[in-house]
Design a protein around this motif. Structure first.
Motif, short mmCIF file in Angstrom:
data_model
loop_
_atom_site.label_atom_id
_atom_site.label_comp_id
_atom_site.label_asym_id
_atom_site.label_seq_id
_atom_site.Cartn_x
_atom_site.Cartn_y
_atom_site.Cartn_z
N PRO A 1 38.01 42.66 36.02
CA PRO A 1 36.95 42.41 36.11
C PRO A 1 36.06 40.84 35.57
N VAL A 2 34.89 40.34 36.98
CA VAL A 2 34.18 39.53 36.41
C VAL A 2 33.08 39.20 35.36
N ALA A 3 33.49 40.38 34.54
CA ALA A 3 32.91 39.91 33.26
C ALA A 3 34.16 39.49 32.19
N GLN B 1 27.95 39.69 36.58
CA GLN B 1 28.91 39.76 36.25
C GLN B 1 29.34 40.89 36.91
N SER B 2 28.52 41.83 37.53
CA SER B 2 29.68 43.15 37.96
C SER B 2 30.63 42.45 39.39
N ASP C 1 43.85 32.07 33.83
CA ASP C 1 43.53 30.95 34.03
C ASP C 1 43.89 30.56 36.30
N LEU C 2 45.18 30.77 36.10
CA LEU C 2 45.24 30.72 37.37
C LEU C 2 44.63 31.47 38.01
N ILE C 3 43.97 32.33 37.70
CA ILE C 3 43.54 34.09 38.28
C ILE C 3 42.46 33.19 38.52
N GLU C 4 41.56 32.87 37.83
CA GLU C 4 40.00 32.32 38.00
C GLU C 4 39.67 30.82 38.63
N ASP C 5 40.71 29.93 38.04
CA ASP C 5 40.54 28.90 39.15
C ASP C 5 40.94 29.34 40.56
#
Length: 165
Positions: free
Chosen positions: A23-25, A37-38, A120-124
């Protein structure tokens, strides 16, 4: 150890595969760039050894996030669909050597870790897929834009009168 923490080098050597939905949240940096944050990000991570013999990760992310249009200041849905290849070096020096040997701008070289948190890699990757100035292709409500006086003279128009002849 968390399910999201991997030995990046072993993951590549064993042709590892992980996938999931986050989830983005739960992504603090990404959620700060979003209107709310949806939404969620589906991701997959594959490890391999490149044809040049370097450990590499292939990361793909996809999902819909809500961004704020910089033109009309209303939220809109933005589709993220991005993938990247990350070559791994053991340290900064080896990463620089790999980057020089590959000479390919489409491949990123990073320093790998025996305790790499893939969140961290996914969010980057999701952050890198966002536009610098998000905006609708066509804004749905143009009342704010219509209020701008397009006939107003430029404040620099008077400067041409100061120019010596």
């Amino acid at each position: 150890m968390s399910a999201f923490v991997i030995d990046a080098f072993e993951f590549c050597r064993s042709n590892g595969h992980r996938e999931g939905v986050t989830p983005v949240a739960e992504m603090s940096r990404l959620s700060k760039d979003c209107a709310d944050q949806s939404g969620q990000i589906a991701w997959s991570l594959d490890g391999a050894i490149s044809k040049q013999g370097y450990p590499c990760l292939t990361l793909a992310v996809a999902g819909t996030v809500q961004l704020m249009c910089q033109r009309c200041l209303t939220p809109f849905a933005f589709e993220i669909d991005s993938s990247t290849v990350l070559m791994l070096g053991k340290d900064d020096q080896q990463a620089d050597e790999i980057e020089e040997a590959l000479d390919d701008e489409s491949i990123d070289v990073i320093v790998g870790s025996r305790s790499c948190d893939i969140r961290d890699l996914i969010e980057d990757e999701a952050l890198l897929a966002l536009p610098l100035a998000p905006k609708h292709a066509v804004c749905p409500d143009t009342r704010l834009l219509d209020g701008i006086d397009k006939k107003k003279p430029s404040p620099f128009a008077g400067l041409k009168n100061l120019k010596p002849e």
